[in-house]
Scaffold this motif. Structure first.
Motif, PDB file in Angstrom:
ATOM      1  N   ALA A   1     -48.576  16.230  14.421  1.00 57.93           N
ATOM      2  CA  ALA A   1     -48.610  17.660  14.091  1.00 57.93           C
ATOM      3  C   ALA A   1     -47.691  18.433  15.036  1.00 57.93           C
TER       4      ALA A   1
ATOM      5  N   PHE B   1     -43.979  17.883  14.199  1.00 56.88           N
ATOM      6  CA  PHE B   1     -43.489  18.699  13.077  1.00 56.88           C
ATOM      7  C   PHE B   1     -43.221  20.127  13.534  1.00 56.88           C
ATOM      8  N   TRP B   2     -44.205  20.759  14.176  1.00 53.91           N
ATOM      9  CA  TRP B   2     -44.055  22.174  14.523  1.00 53.91           C
ATOM     10  C   TRP B   2     -42.984  22.396  15.592  1.00 53.91           C
TER      11      TRP B   2
ATOM     12  N   ARG C   1     -40.226  20.653  15.883  1.00 51.02           N
ATOM     13  CA  ARG C   1     -38.924  20.598  15.207  1.00 51.02           C
ATOM     14  C   ARG C   1     -38.728  21.782  14.264  1.00 51.02           C
TER      15      ARG C   1
ATOM     16  N   ARG D   1     -33.799  21.278   5.616  1.00 51.15           N
ATOM     17  CA  ARG D   1     -34.124  20.715   6.936  1.00 51.15           C
ATOM     18  C   ARG D   1     -35.635  20.540   7.081  1.00 51.15           C
ATOM     19  N   LEU D   2     -36.389  21.561   6.682  1.00 51.91           N
ATOM     20  CA  LEU D   2     -37.844  21.520   6.824  1.00 51.91           C
ATOM     21  C   LEU D   2     -38.461  20.490   5.863  1.00 51.91           C
TER      22      LEU D   2
ATOM     23  N   LEU E   1     -38.423  17.274   7.404  1.00 50.15           N
ATOM     24  CA  LEU E   1     -39.468  17.098   8.422  1.00 50.15           C
ATOM     25  C   LEU E   1     -40.844  16.876   7.790  1.00 50.15           C
TER      26      LEU E   1
ATOM     27  N   PRO F   1     -46.804  19.885   6.683  1.00 49.59           N
ATOM     28  CA  PRO F   1     -47.595  18.664   6.490  1.00 49.59           C
ATOM     29  C   PRO F   1     -49.017  18.829   7.030  1.00 49.59           C
ATOM     30  N   THR F   2     -49.204  19.771   7.955  1.00 47.82           N
ATOM     31  CA  THR F   2     -50.543  20.038   8.498  1.00 47.82           C
ATOM     32  C   THR F   2     -51.286  21.095   7.676  1.00 47.82           C
TER      33      THR F   2
ATOM     34  N   TRP G   1     -28.640  23.924  14.148  1.00 44.44           N
ATOM     35  CA  TRP G   1     -28.932  22.625  13.527  1.00 44.44           C
ATOM     36  C   TRP G   1     -27.659  22.069  12.913  1.00 44.44           C
TER      37      TRP G   1
END
Lengths: 129, 129
Positions: free
Chosen positions: A21, A24-25, A27, B82-83, B86, B103-104, B125
């Motif tokens: 978790a 992810f956050w 990045r 980009r996201l 991830l 994802p969370t 980026w």
């Protein structure tokens, strides 16, 4: 007189994999991960916000995922009383902080000041009465 | 190459009384209210964050109250891609922004850059491939 300001926010994640978790956050926001020592590190990972000076953490929680705000203060009791005067309600005390609920329903925490520049930039609230 | 950074957050309030919601959060955070023009003002009130330079708004919503983060960028399509790389998923497009889900589980938005110092402080980026 006491002072307070927005401290930052906690990204509450309903997950057993705190490191994934946090990755992810970290990045997504472009904020570096800092691992915390001891038991704190089992539940929280700090994200370093070099751009705005906020206190940001990813937290492993058992309730549904959300984001909650933290307000930092040099006087937790006075700040809780001020916020109750605005219509917020105390939910629970945890270690040194107080969990509150806004009249609009969001949970947030009142925590002890930690920003390096807190005294310079925090809002000043006169004592009531 | 494109750039992005945390823009700030939106305080989503399930309420018909946007002004009362904005008044609470303005006083709680010590951030001045700025009314927005036209139809935007029926749904959003801006809170001026002089301390951290964040873009903060109180929004009237029909879903349960929450707080969501915004990521600002000079290239919405590149940032969404980009996201997604991830692990985030696109939820919907609204006007100029993209609603995504981490994802969370938290929803967040990718919005066009608006911070005055965006170009100086945003994360860079590299183009993929």
């Amino acid at each position: 007189m006491h002072k307070s300001k927005l401290a930052g926010f906690i990204i509450d994640c309903q997950t057993a994999d705190l490191q994934a978790a946090a990755k992810f956050w970290s990045r997504a926001l472009g904020m570096e991960v800092r691992q915390l020592p001891g038991e704190e590190g089992d539940k929280y990972v700090r994200l370093m916000d070099a751009q705005h000076g906020l206190h940001v953490e990813v937290q492993s929680v058992s309730h549904p995922s959300r984001v909650h705000l933290d307000i930092e203060t040099d006087d937790v009791e006075a700040e809780v009383a001020r916020l109750e005067g605005l219509g917020a309600k105390e939910v629970e005390r945890v270690q040194t902080w107080c969990v509150m609920e806004a009249p609009t329903g969001q949970r947030f925490c009142v925590v002890r000041k930690s920003a390096a520049n807190f005294d310079a930039i925090a809002n000043r609230w006169p004592a009531p009465g």
